[in-house]
Scaffold this motif. Structure first.
Motif, PDB file in Angstrom:
ATOM      1  N   GLU A  22       1.052  -0.873   0.253  1.00  0.00           N
ATOM      2  CA  GLU A  22      -0.034   0.203  -0.095  1.00  0.00           C
ATOM      3  C   GLU A  22       0.895   0.935  -0.377  1.00  0.00           C
ATOM      4  O   GLU A  22       2.193   1.258   0.103  1.00  0.00           O
ATOM      5  CB  GLU A  22      -1.087   0.171   1.167  1.00  0.00           C
ATOM      6  N   TYR A  23       0.183   2.747  -0.389  1.00  0.00           N
ATOM      7  CA  TYR A  23       0.891   3.842  -0.091  1.00  0.00           C
ATOM      8  C   TYR A  23       0.236   4.349   0.028  1.00  0.00           C
ATOM      9  O   TYR A  23      -1.093   4.993  -0.678  1.00  0.00           O
ATOM     10  CB  TYR A  23       0.984   3.634  -1.961  1.00  0.00           C
ATOM     11  N   LEU A  24       0.676   5.669   0.852  1.00  0.00           N
ATOM     12  CA  LEU A  24       0.034   6.526   2.001  1.00  0.00           C
ATOM     13  C   LEU A  24       0.702   7.968   1.092  1.00  0.00           C
ATOM     14  O   LEU A  24       1.766   7.991   0.962  1.00  0.00           O
ATOM     15  CB  LEU A  24       0.297   6.627   3.435  1.00  0.00           C
ATOM     16  N   ASP A  25       0.197   8.777  -0.291  1.00  0.00           N
ATOM     17  CA  ASP A  25       0.585   9.548  -0.139  1.00  0.00           C
ATOM     18  C   ASP A  25      -0.174  10.858   0.870  1.00  0.00           C
ATOM     19  O   ASP A  25      -1.289  11.369   1.124  1.00  0.00           O
ATOM     20  CB  ASP A  25      -0.527  10.272  -1.927  1.00  0.00           C
ATOM     21  N   GLU A  26       0.638  11.657   1.620  1.00  0.00           N
ATOM     22  CA  GLU A  26       1.247  12.853   2.144  1.00  0.00           C
ATOM     23  C   GLU A  26       0.973  13.713   1.423  1.00  0.00           C
ATOM     24  O   GLU A  26       0.762  15.182   1.858  1.00  0.00           O
ATOM     25  CB  GLU A  26       2.176  12.495   3.360  1.00  0.00           C
ATOM     26  N   CYS A  27       1.444  14.083   0.765  1.00  0.00           N
ATOM     27  CA  CYS A  27       1.900  15.292  -0.424  1.00  0.00           C
ATOM     28  C   CYS A  27       0.710  15.994  -1.099  1.00  0.00           C
ATOM     29  O   CYS A  27       0.519  16.100  -1.854  1.00  0.00           O
ATOM     30  CB  CYS A  27       2.570  15.249  -1.494  1.00  0.00           C
ATOM     31  N   LYS A  72      -1.922  10.582  20.321  1.00  0.00           N
ATOM     32  CA  LYS A  72      -2.090  11.788  19.559  1.00  0.00           C
ATOM     33  C   LYS A  72      -3.510  12.251  18.624  1.00  0.00           C
ATOM     34  O   LYS A  72      -3.882  11.350  18.364  1.00  0.00           O
ATOM     35  CB  LYS A  72      -1.227  11.974  18.155  1.00  0.00           C
ATOM     36  N   ILE A  73      -3.625  13.010  18.369  1.00  0.00           N
ATOM     37  CA  ILE A  73      -5.494  13.170  17.559  1.00  0.00           C
ATOM     38  C   ILE A  73      -4.330  14.260  16.242  1.00  0.00           C
ATOM     39  O   ILE A  73      -3.518  15.821  16.545  1.00  0.00           O
ATOM     40  CB  ILE A  73      -6.431  14.578  18.335  1.00  0.00           C
ATOM     41  N   ALA A  74      -4.510  13.909  15.218  1.00  0.00           N
ATOM     42  CA  ALA A  74      -3.904  14.968  13.992  1.00  0.00           C
ATOM     43  C   ALA A  74      -5.108  15.039  12.780  1.00  0.00           C
ATOM     44  O   ALA A  74      -6.170  14.700  12.130  1.00  0.00           O
ATOM     45  CB  ALA A  74      -2.904  14.571  12.975  1.00  0.00           C
ATOM     46  N   ASN A  75      -5.090  16.581  12.171  1.00  0.00           N
ATOM     47  CA  ASN A  75      -5.550  16.204  11.011  1.00  0.00           C
ATOM     48  C   ASN A  75      -4.492  16.814  10.010  1.00  0.00           C
ATOM     49  O   ASN A  75      -3.740  16.878   9.811  1.00  0.00           O
ATOM     50  CB  ASN A  75      -7.162  16.877  11.245  1.00  0.00           C
ATOM     51  N   VAL A 134       1.953  20.794  16.886  1.00  0.00           N
ATOM     52  CA  VAL A 134       2.693  21.412  15.526  1.00  0.00           C
ATOM     53  C   VAL A 134       1.681  21.279  14.437  1.00  0.00           C
ATOM     54  O   VAL A 134       0.667  20.571  13.861  1.00  0.00           O
ATOM     55  CB  VAL A 134       3.706  18.969  15.119  1.00  0.00           C
ATOM     56  N   PHE A 135       2.129  22.390  13.589  1.00  0.00           N
ATOM     57  CA  PHE A 135       1.045  22.491  12.612  1.00  0.00           C
ATOM     58  C   PHE A 135       2.228  22.538  11.407  1.00  0.00           C
ATOM     59  O   PHE A 135       3.118  22.655  11.136  1.00  0.00           O
ATOM     60  CB  PHE A 135       1.006  24.275  12.478  1.00  0.00           C
ATOM     61  N   LYS A 136       1.402  22.068  10.183  1.00  0.00           N
ATOM     62  CA  LYS A 136       1.850  21.562   9.198  1.00  0.00           C
ATOM     63  C   LYS A 136       1.901  22.246   7.632  1.00  0.00           C
ATOM     64  O   LYS A 136       0.244  22.300   7.865  1.00  0.00           O
ATOM     65  CB  LYS A 136       1.586  19.867   9.029  1.00  0.00           C
ATOM     66  N   ILE A 137       3.101  23.126   7.027  1.00  0.00           N
ATOM     67  CA  ILE A 137       2.060  23.835   6.072  1.00  0.00           C
ATOM     68  C   ILE A 137       3.302  23.439   4.719  1.00  0.00           C
ATOM     69  O   ILE A 137       3.950  23.109   4.594  1.00  0.00           O
ATOM     70  CB  ILE A 137       3.224  25.617   6.236  1.00  0.00           C
ATOM     71  N   PRO A 138       1.848  22.961   3.759  1.00  0.00           N
ATOM     72  CA  PRO A 138       3.176  22.166   2.768  1.00  0.00           C
ATOM     73  C   PRO A 138       3.718  23.762   1.647  1.00  0.00           C
ATOM     74  O   PRO A 138       3.257  24.659   2.064  1.00  0.00           O
ATOM     75  CB  PRO A 138       1.715  22.181   1.932  1.00  0.00           C
ATOM     76  N   GLU A 183      10.496  19.171   6.295  1.00  0.00           N
ATOM     77  CA  GLU A 183      10.465  17.990   6.231  1.00  0.00           C
ATOM     78  C   GLU A 183       9.948  17.547   4.811  1.00  0.00           C
ATOM     79  O   GLU A 183       9.135  17.645   4.021  1.00  0.00           O
ATOM     80  CB  GLU A 183       8.946  17.800   7.036  1.00  0.00           C
ATOM     81  N   LYS A 184      11.068  16.576   4.429  1.00  0.00           N
ATOM     82  CA  LYS A 184      10.790  17.068   3.045  1.00  0.00           C
ATOM     83  C   LYS A 184      10.458  15.453   2.560  1.00  0.00           C
ATOM     84  O   LYS A 184      10.661  14.498   3.108  1.00  0.00           O
ATOM     85  CB  LYS A 184      12.341  17.202   2.182  1.00  0.00           C
ATOM     86  N   LYS A 185       9.571  15.353   1.176  1.00  0.00           N
ATOM     87  CA  LYS A 185       8.372  14.498   1.364  1.00  0.00           C
ATOM     88  C   LYS A 185       9.445  13.826  -0.400  1.00  0.00           C
ATOM     89  O   LYS A 185       8.561  12.502  -0.696  1.00  0.00           O
ATOM     90  CB  LYS A 185       6.849  14.834   1.595  1.00  0.00           C
ATOM     91  N   SER A 186       9.355  15.245  -0.888  1.00  0.00           N
ATOM     92  CA  SER A 186       9.736  14.643  -2.635  1.00  0.00           C
ATOM     93  C   SER A 186      10.475  15.704  -3.308  1.00  0.00           C
ATOM     94  O   SER A 186      10.534  16.553  -2.267  1.00  0.00           O
ATOM     95  CB  SER A 186       8.248  14.106  -3.592  1.00  0.00           C
ATOM     96  N   ASP A 187      10.981  15.529  -4.260  1.00  0.00           N
ATOM     97  CA  ASP A 187      11.979  17.074  -4.699  1.00  0.00           C
ATOM     98  C   ASP A 187      11.286  17.993  -4.768  1.00  0.00           C
ATOM     99  O   ASP A 187      11.592  18.835  -4.379  1.00  0.00           O
ATOM    100  CB  ASP A 187      12.561  16.234  -6.289  1.00  0.00           C
TER     101      ASP A 187
END
Length: 312
Positions: A22-27, A72-75, A134-138, A183-187
């Motif tokens: 399986e593959y999870l796309d986080e991007c 943890k709780i996260a969206n 923690v906030f995540k900004i693409p 946090e790098k996910k791809s190029d």
């Protein structure tokens, strides 16, 4: 092997564990929809799956029960982590996405992005231990992406000017010190992570702060607070302070006579502390002036000091 395509572009090649994979796309970006299909490659050629289109990623409400074991709780916007033994009994935590409608009454041009609300049942004005938020900004092509069709023009070079802010129910935002990392996910896709530690819940968001010295100072909101009054906006004093290395923190509170009435230790790198006036056995301290010492990494001689006033 398998090739996974996203919006007709190659996303991932999978060559191991082909029977069960399986593959999870986080991007992904909040509000966007994506299409995916899989190419199965054989020695003699390849076949293609049907194209699957995702719904827009609009996760408005998420609930999770967390007990004494931590959790943890996260969206898609942010996550809250609690360590083991933070809670003595299970709580149901909720995280919801807001519509960025909370505007500061005092700073007219202040925009707060990616507003969320975190609450618990039963409710608690201040938890006994610190929690990591923690906030995540693409980040795509060096640009920070807050929401679909919302582009303030910030780049990764502005990372040190972004803070986490908390709504204080008095139509104002409390700016909290935050630590940023990439946090790098791809190029061409990364997440800018903004991290702080808090001991109370509420409404949070991301704010741009041009004052580089703001997070180098102790800030106090509700210096005069009234736990007895029954108004949420006045129920606790909120103190933010610099702790860039995420070191342990001791909060020591003295009354005007110099007697210590409360001492708390936090190991999670606390940067913001809310005091609702409670001391031992959940009793409320007597009205009056209190001195707060903030000791970082056990360095008492370098402690930050401030004062607050508890009213009836």
């Amino acid at each position: 092997f398998y090739n996974i395509y996203k919006n007709n572009l190659l996303l991932k090649t999978i060559q191991d564990n082909l029977n069960i994979c399986e593959y999870l796309d986080e991007c992904i970006i909040y509000g966007d929809a994506y299409s995916y299909f899989v190419e199965t490659v054989y020695n003699a050629g390849s076949t293609y799956s049907v194209t699957n289109a995702s719904l827009p990623h609009n996760q408005y409400l998420l609930n999770n029960e967390i007990g004494s074991g931590g959790g943890k709780i996260a969206n898609i916007f942010a996550g809250l982590s609690l360590r083991e033994n933070t809670l003595a009994a299970p709580y149901v935590f909720s995280i919801s996405v807001l519509s960025n409608d909370n505007y500061s009454f005092f700073e007219k041009n202040l925009t707060v992005y990616n507003q969320i609300n975190i609450s618990s049942s039963p409710s608690c004005s201040a938890f006994p231990a610190d929690m990591k938020l923690v906030f995540k900004i693409p980040v795509t092509n060096q640009q920070l992406v807050f929401r679909k069709n919302l582009n303030p023009g910030y780049t990764i070079n502005n990372r040190n000017n972004l803070l986490i802010a908390k709504w204080d129910e008095k139509r104002d935002w409390i700016k909290l010190s935050a630590i940023s990392r990439l946090e790098k996910k791809s190029d061409n896709f990364s997440f800018l992570l903004l991290e702080t530690s808090v001991n109370s819940l509420g409404t949070f968001g991301i704010v741009y702060n041009a004052d580089d010295d703001y997070c180098k100072q102790v800030q106090v909101k509700n210096r005069m607070f009234a736990p007895f009054a029954g108004f949420p906006g006045l129920a606790a004093a909120s103190i933010t302070f610099p702790n860039p290395k995420k070191e342990s923190v001791q909060i020591v509170i003295y009354n005007i006579s110099g007697s210590r009435i409360l001492q708390k230790k936090f190991d999670f790198g606390l940067m913001a502390y809310s005091w609702d006036g409670k001391i031992a056995n959940d009793e409320i301290a007597a009205p009056g002036l209190y001195i707060v010492n903030i000791i970082i990494d056990g360095k008492e001689k370098e402690a930050y000091k401030t004062y607050i006033y508890l009213m009836k």
